[in-house]
Design a protein around this motif. Structure first.
Motif, short mmCIF file in Angstrom:
data_model
loop_
_atom_site.label_atom_id
_atom_site.label_comp_id
_atom_site.label_asym_id
_atom_site.label_seq_id
_atom_site.Cartn_x
_atom_site.Cartn_y
_atom_site.Cartn_z
N GLU A 73 65.34 98.21 46.67
CA GLU A 73 64.82 96.98 47.25
C GLU A 73 63.77 97.41 48.27
N TYR A 75 61.05 95.76 50.04
CA TYR A 75 60.29 94.61 50.52
C TYR A 75 60.32 94.56 52.05
N PHE A 77 60.21 91.55 53.67
CA PHE A 77 60.99 90.37 54.04
C PHE A 77 61.73 89.85 52.82
N ASP A 78 62.57 88.83 53.04
CA ASP A 78 63.46 88.36 51.98
C ASP A 78 63.26 86.87 51.68
N ASN A 79 64.17 86.34 50.85
CA ASN A 79 64.09 84.94 50.44
C ASN A 79 64.25 83.97 51.60
N ARG A 93 64.17 90.43 42.63
CA ARG A 93 64.62 91.68 43.24
C ARG A 93 64.00 92.91 42.57
N TYR A 119 56.28 85.80 58.88
CA TYR A 119 56.86 87.10 59.19
C TYR A 119 56.57 87.50 60.64
N THR A 138 55.55 93.59 48.67
CA THR A 138 56.26 92.34 48.92
C THR A 138 55.39 91.14 48.57
N CYS A 142 55.80 88.44 45.59
CA CYS A 142 55.84 86.99 45.83
C CYS A 142 54.91 86.26 44.87
#
Length: 189
Positions: A73, A75, A77-79, A93, A119, A138, A142
């Motif tokens: 993973e 990235y 940042f996340d969901n 992912r 962010y 990332t 997206c």
């Protein structure tokens, strides 16, 4: 070198452009901005194919977005941040941007700016100083995740260099073997 300041607005623009210059601009901004083709392919210089990449060629011919898998993973940042920014797609992912194809029209610079602003707002003390270097990946993930369709290339068929080679990949490699004396003569040349 193209000047991409006009693509972003807001209070993060100048700092972001300074940091992105020369590192992330190529895939995230140059490819869709400078290409005249409707479908953009990104291919890192360290990619090797041991066989004809039929799956990729099918995607290109059909203008179907594709992106390679990643073993981790990776990235920034996340969901949760994507939802806070007002978007309703889920970040797929473990994507890797070393090999991808996207429709040029799907590069959404407004979304990129909104996600970056979210962010920065979520981590104001960090700003841009401590990013792990996965921002480009990332943001491209997206763009890919937001697209209506796409194909994630299977990890066992399209491996990235820091992974262990599995049996499926080993079978695709040429079976060239050198004796010790042949190896030494290759090194001397």
């Amino acid at each position: 070198r193209a000047d991409h300041r006009h693509l972003l607005a807001g209070r993060v623009r100048d700092e972001l452009v300074r940091i992105l210059a020369g590192r992330l601009v190529k895939k995230l901004f140059d490819f869709p901005s400078l290409s005249e083709e409707p479908f953009v392919i990104g291919l890192d210089s360290d990619i090797l194919f041991f066989r004809q990449p039929r799956e990729i060629l099918e995607c290109v011919n059909a203008a179907t977005p594709f992106m390679s898998s990643d073993y981790q993973e990776a990235y920034e940042f996340d969901n949760a941040l994507i939802r806070r920014a007002g978007y309703d797609f889920a970040l797929i992912r473990r994507l890797n941007t070393g090999l991808f194809g996207l429709r040029r029209a799907e590069f959404d610079f407004g979304m990129v700016e909104t996600l970056l602003q979210s962010y920065v707002d979520a981590t104001p003390a960090r700003r841009f100083q401590y990013w792990r270097g996965w921002l480009e990946q990332t943001l491209l993930a997206c763009v890919f995740s937001k697209s209506s369709e796409g194909r994630v290339l299977e990890l066992s068929r399209y491996q990235i260099s820091s992974m262990l080679i599995c049996d499926a990949t080993r079978e695709m490699m040429p079976s060239t073997r050198f004796t010790a004396s042949e190896s030494r003569s290759l090194v001397r040349k």
